[in-house]
Design a protein around this motif. Structure first.
Motif, PDB file in Angstrom:
ATOM      1  N   UNK A   1       0.825  -1.213   0.000  1.00 20.26           N
ATOM      2  CA  UNK A   1       0.000   0.000   0.000  1.00 20.26           C
ATOM      3  C   UNK A   1       0.856   1.258   0.000  1.00 20.26           C
ATOM      4  N   UNK A   2       1.925   1.182  -0.779  1.00 21.79           N
ATOM      5  CA  UNK A   2       2.786   2.335  -0.936  1.00 21.79           C
ATOM      6  C   UNK A   2       3.812   2.544   0.155  1.00 21.79           C
ATOM      7  N   UNK A   3       3.822   1.658   1.167  1.00 21.65           N
ATOM      8  CA  UNK A   3       4.767   1.792   2.271  1.00 21.65           C
ATOM      9  C   UNK A   3       5.764   0.635   2.245  1.00 21.65           C
ATOM     10  N   UNK A   4       7.026   0.971   2.507  1.00 16.64           N
ATOM     11  CA  UNK A   4       8.079  -0.042   2.531  1.00 16.64           C
ATOM     12  C   UNK A   4       7.938  -0.898   3.788  1.00 16.64           C
ATOM     13  N   UNK A   5       7.834  -2.216   3.624  1.00 16.91           N
ATOM     14  CA  UNK A   5       7.616  -3.124   4.758  1.00 16.91           C
ATOM     15  C   UNK A   5       8.473  -4.380   4.609  1.00 16.91           C
ATOM     16  N   UNK A   6       8.769  -4.980   5.754  1.00 16.05           N
ATOM     17  CA  UNK A   6       9.490  -6.255   5.743  1.00 16.05           C
ATOM     18  C   UNK A   6       8.498  -7.374   6.020  1.00 16.05           C
ATOM     19  N   UNK A   7       8.563  -8.435   5.216  1.00 20.65           N
ATOM     20  CA  UNK A   7       7.696  -9.593   5.417  1.00 20.65           C
ATOM     21  C   UNK A   7       8.558 -10.836   5.638  1.00 20.65           C
ATOM     22  N   UNK A   8       7.974 -11.817   6.307  1.00 16.12           N
ATOM     23  CA  UNK A   8       8.648 -13.088   6.567  1.00 16.12           C
ATOM     24  C   UNK A   8       8.117 -14.129   5.593  1.00 16.12           C
ATOM     25  N   UNK A   9       9.014 -14.841   4.957  1.00 22.02           N
ATOM     26  CA  UNK A   9       8.643 -15.803   3.920  1.00 22.02           C
ATOM     27  C   UNK A   9       8.761 -17.232   4.446  1.00 22.02           C
ATOM     28  N   UNK A  10       7.638 -17.933   4.481  1.00 17.86           N
ATOM     29  CA  UNK A  10       7.623 -19.355   4.816  1.00 17.86           C
ATOM     30  C   UNK A  10       7.919 -20.131   3.534  1.00 17.86           C
ATOM     31  N   UNK A  11       8.995 -20.908   3.545  1.00 24.82           N
ATOM     32  CA  UNK A  11       9.426 -21.625   2.337  1.00 24.82           C
ATOM     33  C   UNK A  11       9.393 -23.131   2.571  1.00 24.82           C
ATOM     34  N   UNK A  12       8.675 -23.835   1.711  1.00 25.09           N
ATOM     35  CA  UNK A  12       8.621 -25.299   1.760  1.00 25.09           C
ATOM     36  C   UNK A  12       9.125 -25.829   0.418  1.00 25.09           C
ATOM     37  N   UNK A  13      10.144 -26.688   0.468  1.00 21.81           N
ATOM     38  CA  UNK A  13      10.782 -27.182  -0.758  1.00 21.81           C
ATOM     39  C   UNK A  13      10.714 -28.703  -0.814  1.00 21.81           C
ATOM     40  N   UNK A  14      10.251 -29.225  -1.950  1.00 18.40           N
ATOM     41  CA  UNK A  14      10.223 -30.667  -2.169  1.00 18.40           C
ATOM     42  C   UNK A  14      11.654 -31.182  -2.368  1.00 18.40           C
ATOM     43  N   UNK A  15      12.058 -32.172  -1.565  1.00 14.37           N
ATOM     44  CA  UNK A  15      13.419 -32.696  -1.678  1.00 14.37           C
ATOM     45  C   UNK A  15      13.632 -33.482  -2.973  1.00 14.37           C
TER      46      UNK A  15
END
Length: 226
Positions: free
Chosen positions: A145-159
């Motif tokens: 929404x036009x504002x700089x923000x930090x987000x946390x990324x949940x990452x799931x990877x198939x082995x």
């Protein structure tokens, strides 16, 4: 009989995946057939009543583990056989110095495991389809929404396939972790045999290794995925 989530998970595993009879499950787990019949088809779950008695099992905390390690390391440095800590001596010191309220048998088991030579680590280089996924957190900076923000990324990877599922959250907390797991399983269309964590703090509430105590809500999700 009210059972713990671990027992419920075992009943469901034996009944659904190993196709064992209720009689065989009761004999293997040392519980009544009535209990097996109550929980085997998944129509009833035990966690609605967990904790109503107010009793909690004693957990070997990281502080206690560090104290035991320091005792054993002290023995290695001093190298005086007759003055080495016995499990009983470590237990007595824990009671006197740390206010430990657990049983001596618990400390004997921990000391015994720590004194055993560590097994050689084996890291598989290949996996079967659906065998395992790896989970980790990352960070990204976005404009929301036009504002700089930090987000946390949940990452799931198939082995096996190296396919990746990523979902953004505001925080790296238990709720986000559990939601990320469910969303990842839905994305891949199933649940793997193993889930590998880079950091398991949101899944494990205390302890580590064989003494790790899994968070109740994560344990519940595991049992529902059987």
């Amino acid at each position: 009989m009210i059972i713990e989530v671990d027992m419920y998970e075992s009943i469901r595993q034996l009944y659904v995946h190993e196709r064992k009879s209720q009689r065989a499950i009761a004999k293997q787990l040392g519980i009544s057939r009535t209990t097996v019949k109550k929980y085997c088809d998944g129509s009833q779950v035990p966690w609605d009543r967990i904790g109503t008695s107010g009793r909690k099992p004693y957990v070997v905390t990281e502080q206690i583990m560090d104290f035991i390690k320091s005792c054993l390391e002290e023995d290695t440095v001093e190298n005086i056989h007759k003055q080495k800590h016995t499990a009983r001596r470590i237990y007595d010191r824990l009671v006197d110095e740390e206010g430990f309220t657990g049983g001596e048998s618990t400390i004997r088991q921990v000391v015994s495991e720590m004194r055993q030579k560590p097994a050689k680590a084996f890291v598989p280089l290949s996996y079967e389809p659906g065998e395992a996924v790896q989970i980790d957190w990352g960070e990204a900076t976005i404009y929301l929404k036009g504002k700089k923000s930090k987000v946390n990324l949940f990452c799931m990877r198939q082995c096996y396939s190296a396919d990746v599922f990523v979902k953004a959250f505001h925080r790296q907390n238990e709720e986000s972790f559990l939601e990320g797991n469910v969303a990842g399983f839905e994305h891949f269309g199933g649940v793997p045999s193993k889930v590998i964590f880079d950091n398991a703090r949101v899944a494990v509430k205390e302890g580590f290794g064989t003494h790790a105590k899994v968070q109740e809500r994560y344990k519940i999700i595991c049992s529902l995925c059987i």
